[in-house]
Design a protein around this motif. Sequence first.
Motif, PDB file in Angstrom:
ATOM      1  N   GLU A   1       0.751  -1.340  -0.131  1.00 41.22           N
ATOM      2  CA  GLU A   1      -0.101   0.074   0.066  1.00 41.22           C
ATOM      3  C   GLU A   1       0.755   1.329  -0.026  1.00 41.22           C
ATOM      4  OE1 GLU A   1      -0.001  -1.532   4.404  1.00 41.22           O
ATOM      5  OE2 GLU A   1      -0.173  -2.365   2.518  1.00 41.22           O
ATOM      6  N   HIS A   2       2.130   1.238   0.309  1.00 45.11           N
ATOM      7  CA  HIS A   2       3.048   2.367   0.400  1.00 45.11           C
ATOM      8  C   HIS A   2       3.941   2.416  -0.868  1.00 45.11           C
ATOM      9  CE1 HIS A   2       2.486   1.943   4.752  1.00 45.11           C
ATOM     10  NE2 HIS A   2       1.728   2.634   4.465  1.00 45.11           N
ATOM     11  N   TYR A   3       3.780   1.362  -1.698  1.00 52.29           N
ATOM     12  CA  TYR A   3       4.825   1.099  -2.724  1.00 52.29           C
ATOM     13  C   TYR A   3       4.947   2.439  -3.712  1.00 52.29           C
ATOM     14  CZ  TYR A   3       7.380   0.040  -7.066  1.00 52.29           C
ATOM     15  OH  TYR A   3       8.266   0.058  -7.866  1.00 52.29           O
ATOM     16  N   GLU A   4       3.531   2.654  -4.277  1.00 53.13           N
ATOM     17  CA  GLU A   4       3.351   3.666  -5.303  1.00 53.13           C
ATOM     18  C   GLU A   4       3.718   4.974  -4.738  1.00 53.13           C
ATOM     19  OE1 GLU A   4       2.957   5.274  -8.980  1.00 53.13           O
ATOM     20  OE2 GLU A   4       2.664   3.249  -8.507  1.00 53.13           O
ATOM     21  N   GLU A   5       3.351   5.406  -3.654  1.00 52.61           N
ATOM     22  CA  GLU A   5       4.057   6.695  -3.123  1.00 52.61           C
ATOM     23  C   GLU A   5       5.420   6.617  -3.007  1.00 52.61           C
ATOM     24  OE1 GLU A   5       3.034   9.439   0.837  1.00 52.61           O
ATOM     25  OE2 GLU A   5       2.157   7.629   0.780  1.00 52.61           O
ATOM     26  N   ALA A   6       6.152   5.691  -2.473  1.00 55.62           N
ATOM     27  CA  ALA A   6       7.448   5.775  -2.574  1.00 55.62           C
ATOM     28  C   ALA A   6       8.285   5.855  -3.956  1.00 55.62           C
ATOM     29  CB  ALA A   6       7.954   4.446  -1.559  1.00 55.62           C
ATOM     30  N   TYR A   7       7.460   5.098  -4.632  1.00 57.71           N
ATOM     31  CA  TYR A   7       7.873   5.371  -5.921  1.00 57.71           C
ATOM     32  C   TYR A   7       7.781   6.595  -6.555  1.00 57.71           C
ATOM     33  CZ  TYR A   7       8.204   4.552 -11.022  1.00 57.71           C
ATOM     34  OH  TYR A   7       8.451   4.706 -12.331  1.00 57.71           O
ATOM     35  N   GLN A   8       6.867   7.194  -6.369  1.00 55.18           N
ATOM     36  CA  GLN A   8       6.713   8.739  -6.880  1.00 55.18           C
ATOM     37  C   GLN A   8       7.727   9.702  -6.168  1.00 55.18           C
ATOM     38  OE1 GLN A   8       5.298   9.518  -9.575  1.00 55.18           O
ATOM     39  NE2 GLN A   8       4.288   7.629  -9.903  1.00 55.18           N
ATOM     40  N   LEU A   9       7.759   9.546  -4.795  1.00 54.62           N
ATOM     41  CA  LEU A   9       8.839  10.306  -4.070  1.00 54.62           C
ATOM     42  C   LEU A   9      10.195   9.944  -4.471  1.00 54.62           C
ATOM     43  CD1 LEU A   9       7.280   9.871  -0.538  1.00 54.62           C
ATOM     44  CD2 LEU A   9       7.469  11.948  -2.002  1.00 54.62           C
ATOM     45  N   VAL A  10      10.595   8.843  -4.651  1.00 54.87           N
ATOM     46  CA  VAL A  10      12.247   8.607  -5.035  1.00 54.87           C
ATOM     47  C   VAL A  10      12.259   9.071  -6.816  1.00 54.87           C
ATOM     48  CG1 VAL A  10      13.701   6.870  -5.905  1.00 54.87           C
ATOM     49  CG2 VAL A  10      12.483   6.377  -3.757  1.00 54.87           C
ATOM     50  N   LYS A  11      11.406   8.969  -7.312  1.00 57.13           N
ATOM     51  CA  LYS A  11      11.373   9.518  -8.760  1.00 57.13           C
ATOM     52  C   LYS A  11      11.365  10.914  -8.689  1.00 57.13           C
ATOM     53  CE  LYS A  11       9.123   9.308 -13.335  1.00 57.13           C
ATOM     54  NZ  LYS A  11       7.767   8.996 -13.925  1.00 57.13           N
ATOM     55  N   PHE A  12      10.580  11.861  -7.909  1.00 51.55           N
ATOM     56  CA  PHE A  12      10.723  13.015  -7.743  1.00 51.55           C
ATOM     57  C   PHE A  12      12.031  13.761  -7.315  1.00 51.55           C
ATOM     58  CE2 PHE A  12      10.288  16.940  -4.864  1.00 51.55           C
ATOM     59  CZ  PHE A  12       9.724  17.733  -5.551  1.00 51.55           C
TER      60      PHE A  12
END
Length: 192
Positions: free
Chosen positions: A158-169
């Motif tokens: 449930e946290h993966y997509e948010e983490a992915y977007q933060l790392v990408k940012f």
Amino acid sequence: MKTETVKITEIKKNPDNPRLIKDNKFEKLVQSIKDFPEMLNLRPIVVNNEMTVLGGNMRLAACKEAGLKNVPIIKADDLTEEQQKEFIIKDNVSFGEWDWDMLGNEWEGTELGDWGLDVWQPEEYVDYSILDDEDVSEELQDMINGVKKAIQIEFEAEHYEEAYQLVKFWRERGAYIGGMIMEYLKSEKEKI
């Protein structure tokens, strides 16, 4: 010795039982009792004359968690104090071994895992697609040369997509994410 059914509130947990059950295993035991309560009739809780558990402390806790009001027991009323202590240990010892070939070929692994048996489960899929979004060949070469190292960080689904977007940012802005994580972890450690 005969089996009888009593109110669960009459039974006392044995504080001297050295056997523990933790989180996931306990949840599986509770679910097992909910799914198959008839099994308790085949393997009742064993108590002494004072209604203290000699065998089945974890089952008693799981029965309470499952909301049972009555449970089957067997009273071991003819055991000496020494025999009761011996029973507590021997009831929890597993002398046999699993035939892993038979289990693997004749049983469904996920069912076995749900029933509480520690079996191999396929690892969850890890999405490395973040590496596909940009050229990381220079960073990989730095790792090969010992200049940089990588640590894999796991995230709950449930946290993966948010983490992915933060790392990408932060990567798009040239940030050193490892340094950011280190600073945060250091500041949290100082609070302890």
